[in-house]
Design an enzyme around this catalytic site. Structure first.
Site, mmCIF file in Angstrom:
data_model
loop_
_atom_site.group_PDB
_atom_site.id
_atom_site.type_symbol
_atom_site.label_atom_id
_atom_site.label_comp_id
_atom_site.label_asym_id
_atom_site.label_seq_id
_atom_site.Cartn_x
_atom_site.Cartn_y
_atom_site.Cartn_z
ATOM 1 N N ASP A 10 29.851 40.056 33.232
ATOM 2 C CA ASP A 10 31.349 40.727 32.771
ATOM 3 C C ASP A 10 30.720 41.749 31.694
ATOM 4 O OD1 ASP A 10 33.782 41.435 32.598
ATOM 5 O OD2 ASP A 10 34.273 39.774 31.335
ATOM 6 N N ASN A 12 30.872 45.344 32.282
ATOM 7 C CA ASN A 12 30.267 46.645 32.688
ATOM 8 C C ASN A 12 31.234 47.663 32.142
ATOM 9 O OD1 ASN A 12 28.512 45.257 33.835
ATOM 10 N ND2 ASN A 12 29.227 45.750 35.932
ATOM 11 N N ARG A 14 33.665 48.047 29.542
ATOM 12 C CA ARG A 14 33.289 48.116 28.289
ATOM 13 C C ARG A 14 32.079 48.732 27.888
ATOM 14 N NH1 ARG A 14 34.651 42.336 26.693
ATOM 15 N NH2 ARG A 14 34.373 42.080 29.048
ATOM 16 N N TRP A 15 30.987 48.439 28.168
ATOM 17 C CA TRP A 15 29.710 49.146 28.110
ATOM 18 C C TRP A 15 29.687 50.515 28.056
ATOM 19 C CZ3 TRP A 15 26.139 51.768 30.968
ATOM 20 C CH2 TRP A 15 24.868 51.951 30.206
ATOM 21 N N HIS A 27 28.906 49.896 36.119
ATOM 22 C CA HIS A 27 28.687 48.974 37.125
ATOM 23 C C HIS A 27 27.376 49.145 37.755
ATOM 24 C CE1 HIS A 27 32.772 47.469 36.938
ATOM 25 N NE2 HIS A 27 33.461 48.559 37.442
ATOM 26 N N SER A 55 35.583 39.236 42.398
ATOM 27 C CA SER A 55 36.410 38.158 42.463
ATOM 28 C C SER A 55 37.657 38.592 43.390
ATOM 29 C CB SER A 55 36.960 37.740 41.154
ATOM 30 O OG SER A 55 37.924 38.709 40.706
ATOM 31 N N GLU A 57 40.718 38.520 42.616
ATOM 32 C CA GLU A 57 41.487 38.933 41.698
ATOM 33 C C GLU A 57 41.018 40.422 41.521
ATOM 34 O OE1 GLU A 57 40.092 35.838 41.007
ATOM 35 O OE2 GLU A 57 42.284 35.054 41.794
ATOM 36 N N TRP A 59 40.433 42.697 43.466
ATOM 37 C CA TRP A 59 41.283 43.391 44.451
ATOM 38 C C TRP A 59 42.353 44.161 44.080
ATOM 39 C CZ3 TRP A 59 38.557 45.064 48.282
ATOM 40 C CH2 TRP A 59 37.914 43.996 49.099
ATOM 41 N N LEU A 121 13.290 32.060 46.226
ATOM 42 C CA LEU A 121 14.493 31.989 45.314
ATOM 43 C C LEU A 121 15.820 32.234 46.586
ATOM 44 C CD1 LEU A 121 16.109 32.323 42.549
ATOM 45 C CD2 LEU A 121 15.596 34.762 42.901
ATOM 46 N N ILE A 185 36.580 30.965 33.123
ATOM 47 C CA ILE A 185 35.863 30.796 34.328
ATOM 48 C C ILE A 185 36.400 31.904 35.400
ATOM 49 C CG2 ILE A 185 35.381 29.297 36.432
ATOM 50 C CD1 ILE A 185 33.967 28.263 33.755
ATOM 51 N N GLU A 197 26.569 23.015 32.480
ATOM 52 C CA GLU A 197 26.296 23.580 31.222
ATOM 53 C C GLU A 197 27.069 24.830 31.033
ATOM 54 O OE1 GLU A 197 25.877 21.023 28.984
ATOM 55 O OE2 GLU A 197 25.326 19.718 30.262
HETATM 56 C C1 IPE Z 1 35.028 37.885 36.258
HETATM 57 O O1 IPE Z 1 35.494 39.346 35.590
HETATM 58 C C2 IPE Z 1 34.723 38.464 37.971
HETATM 59 C C3 IPE Z 1 33.286 39.086 37.924
HETATM 60 C C4 IPE Z 1 32.267 39.385 37.080
HETATM 61 C C5 IPE Z 1 33.008 39.564 39.263
HETATM 62 P P1 IPE Z 1 36.679 40.004 35.214
HETATM 63 O O2 IPE Z 1 36.302 41.094 34.577
HETATM 64 O O3 IPE Z 1 37.348 40.265 36.864
HETATM 65 O O4 IPE Z 1 37.495 38.675 34.790
HETATM 66 P P2 IPE Z 1 38.746 38.704 33.710
HETATM 67 O O5 IPE Z 1 39.854 39.221 34.775
HETATM 68 O O6 IPE Z 1 38.536 39.624 32.797
HETATM 69 O O7 IPE Z 1 39.029 37.291 33.550
HETATM 70 C C1 IPE Z 2 32.259 42.987 35.558
HETATM 71 O O1 IPE Z 2 32.572 43.991 34.497
HETATM 72 C C2 IPE Z 2 32.271 43.678 36.976
HETATM 73 C C3 IPE Z 2 33.083 43.190 37.885
HETATM 74 C C4 IPE Z 2 34.234 42.440 37.605
HETATM 75 C C5 IPE Z 2 33.259 43.578 39.024
HETATM 76 P P1 IPE Z 2 34.091 44.689 34.222
HETATM 77 O O2 IPE Z 2 34.331 45.682 35.053
HETATM 78 O O3 IPE Z 2 35.055 43.478 34.337
HETATM 79 O O4 IPE Z 2 33.792 45.193 32.777
HETATM 80 P P2 IPE Z 2 34.656 44.841 31.476
HETATM 81 O O5 IPE Z 2 35.264 43.422 31.450
HETATM 82 O O6 IPE Z 2 36.168 45.806 32.016
HETATM 83 O O7 IPE Z 2 34.205 45.265 30.295
HETATM 84 MG MG MG Z 3 35.426 42.002 32.913
#
Ligand code: IPE
Ligand code: IPE
Ligand code: MG
Length: 237
Positions: A10, A12, A14-15, A27, A55, A57, A59, A121, A185, A197
């Protein structure tokens, strides 16, 4: 050393934003981080690495971002599978395949077939994956079997449900790593994370490096895993 590490990649977006770049650039940078992590885990003798890539979600994101993510996945597969195959990596995808396009599905199936016999792996990529989806599809399969008279409902137990879940045949994750600062999660491996953990770090995914992996592994090494027993019992085990 954990046998199985699961990662919620998670941060990408914001980075990219902090650099004035479009989210898709984040991404793209994230794919590089994933590649480096696979390499590092192979070298450290980790047996299974599961990466949450998209995920159920996700979508809900704008179609342009969903499209960019799917395109990146196809490109990454086209570019990386040869090398992964050469390194002894076995690829396995988990998630709702019926939600994915034919293009991406065929790449996934090719990659799985191509790396089937590798043993160094196992790299599991969770794509269109949700922990609730996983439990539901396993329960539905058991219900079908019961309806057909092939299964006594009284025989439905943790093992029966677990054997039909996406990670069947693999050990549960010993360690969950989530980057990007959130301590949740987000509907990842709900069933399989029961005793994992949990390691949360503020590091944004594109910035996650080998030193961060080592920090997560050090955190893991300092845990006493008790699985319900007393500290004294667990210490003897
Ligand atoms: C979780 O990240 C899903 C993936 C890393 C693929 P999200 O950025 O979608 O999570 P929420 O919605 O902030 O919890
Ligand atoms: C995780 O980074 C990648 C996916 C969920 C596909 P985000 O895209 O959720 O990045 P933030 O959370 O908006 O920074
Ligand atoms: Mg995110």
């Amino acid at each position: 050393m954990p046998a199985h590490i699961a990662v919620i990649m998670d941060g990408n977006g914001r980075w990219a934003r902090s650099r004035g770049m479009p989210r898709a650039a984040g991404h793209r940078a994230g794919v590089k981080t994933a590649r480096a992590l696979v390499e590092a885990c192979g070298e450290k003798g980790i047996q299974v690495l599961t990466l949450f890539a998209f995920s159920t979600e996700n979508w809900r994101r704008p179609p342009s971002e969903v499209g960019a993510l799917m395109k990146l996945m196809v490109e990454a597969l086209e570019r990386e599978v040869d090398e992964l195959a050469g390194r002894g990596v076995r690829l396995r995808f988990i998630g709702a395949r019926d939600q994915l396009s034919g293009t991406i599905l065929s790449r996934m199936e090719q990659a799985e077939a191509r790396t089937r016999d590798n043993e160094r792996l196992t790299l599991v990529i969770a794509l269109a994956y949700g922990g609730r989806w996983d439990i539901v599809q396993s329960a539905r399969e058991l219900a079908r079997r019961a309806r057909d008279g092939a299964l006594d409902p009284e025989a439905v137990d943790e093992q029966a449900l677990g054997e039909r879940m996406a990670l069947a045949g693999l050990p549960d994750p010993d360690l969950l790593v989530r980057t990007g600062g959130e301590s949740r999660i987000s509907n990842f491996l709900l069933w399989n994370l029961a005793y994992s953990e949990l390691y949360f770090t503020d590091r944004l995914w594109p910035d996650f490096g080998v030193a961060d992996l080592d920090e997560a592994l050090a955190f893991y090494a300092n845990r006493q895993r008790r699985f319900g027993r007393t500290p004294a019992q667990a210490g003897r085990a």
